[in-house]
Scaffold this motif. Sequence first.
Motif, short mmCIF file in Angstrom:
data_model
loop_
_atom_site.label_atom_id
_atom_site.label_comp_id
_atom_site.label_asym_id
_atom_site.label_seq_id
_atom_site.Cartn_x
_atom_site.Cartn_y
_atom_site.Cartn_z
N GLY A 174 34.74 49.20 37.86
CA GLY A 174 33.67 49.53 38.84
C GLY A 174 34.24 50.10 40.27
O GLY A 174 35.76 50.19 40.40
N GLN A 175 33.60 50.21 41.18
CA GLN A 175 34.23 50.93 42.35
C GLN A 175 35.05 49.91 43.33
O GLN A 175 35.62 50.18 44.19
N TYR A 197 38.14 43.61 45.10
CA TYR A 197 37.97 43.00 43.59
C TYR A 197 37.41 44.16 42.71
O TYR A 197 36.00 44.58 43.07
N TYR A 198 37.49 44.20 41.46
CA TYR A 198 37.40 44.97 40.53
C TYR A 198 36.95 44.55 39.25
O TYR A 198 37.61 43.71 38.82
N CYS A 199 35.66 44.81 38.75
CA CYS A 199 35.34 44.83 37.41
C CYS A 199 35.75 45.42 36.55
O CYS A 199 35.84 46.71 36.80
N ALA A 200 36.12 45.03 35.29
CA ALA A 200 36.78 46.13 34.21
C ALA A 200 36.10 45.72 33.02
O ALA A 200 35.81 44.39 32.68
N ALA A 201 35.88 46.57 31.88
CA ALA A 201 35.46 46.29 30.63
C ALA A 201 36.24 46.77 29.57
O ALA A 201 36.98 48.10 29.90
N ASP A 202 36.34 46.08 28.35
CA ASP A 202 37.25 46.66 27.41
C ASP A 202 36.27 46.88 26.38
O ASP A 202 35.76 45.61 25.74
N SER A 203 35.84 48.16 25.88
CA SER A 203 34.81 48.47 24.84
C SER A 203 35.24 48.20 23.66
O SER A 203 34.41 48.18 22.77
N THR A 204 36.54 48.24 23.18
CA THR A 204 37.07 47.99 21.69
C THR A 204 38.11 46.77 22.01
O THR A 204 39.15 47.11 21.57
N GLU A 210 30.04 46.64 41.07
CA GLU A 210 30.28 45.37 41.74
C GLU A 210 29.34 45.07 42.74
O GLU A 210 28.97 46.04 43.68
N SER A 211 29.10 43.73 43.14
CA SER A 211 28.43 43.35 44.49
C SER A 211 28.57 42.04 44.79
O SER A 211 29.13 41.38 43.90
N GLY A 212 28.13 41.55 46.16
CA GLY A 212 28.63 40.16 46.32
C GLY A 212 29.76 39.96 47.27
O GLY A 212 29.92 38.73 47.73
N LEU A 259 30.68 36.79 43.09
CA LEU A 259 30.50 38.38 42.68
C LEU A 259 29.88 38.60 41.44
O LEU A 259 29.97 37.80 40.50
N SER A 260 29.17 39.75 41.36
CA SER A 260 28.34 40.33 40.08
C SER A 260 28.92 41.34 39.82
O SER A 260 29.07 42.43 40.61
N CYS A 261 28.73 41.72 38.56
CA CYS A 261 29.28 43.40 38.17
C CYS A 261 28.25 43.64 37.03
O CYS A 261 28.01 42.97 35.88
#
Length: 124
Positions: free
Chosen positions: A115-116, A93-100, A6-8, A20-22
């Motif tokens: 993300g961190q 703020y956290y970015c998250a991904a669901d790969s399935t 993450e950034s921004g 914000l960007s991820c």
Amino acid sequence: QVQLVESGGGLVQAGGSLRLSCAASGRTFSSYDMAWFRQAPGKERDFVAAISWSGTTFYADSVKGRFTISRDNAKNTVYLQMNSLKPEDTAVYYCAADSTPTYMSNYDYEYDYWGQGTQVTVSS
């Protein structure tokens, strides 16, 4: 293995805006559902917004009309545009991904990668 960065984040006055960007690693980003969560000190992690692999969006009631989630698959990046910011938006703020993904979710346990975090502080 998916890496999210993450950034921004930063300090902004109430009523201001921040984006914000991820950035995600890997070549299968376009098949992931993506989401933003946030956590204030001493509070639980709360859902903010999600965007499916097909572009469908969903928002927490607290940010509807103010925040916009979007994605650019060519850049492996998801964004959170935050307008009309309020002091109560202050959080990591956290970015998250669901790969399935099978369906869009506002539950943090449905997401595989995180993300961190990036700090957003809104002053009054």
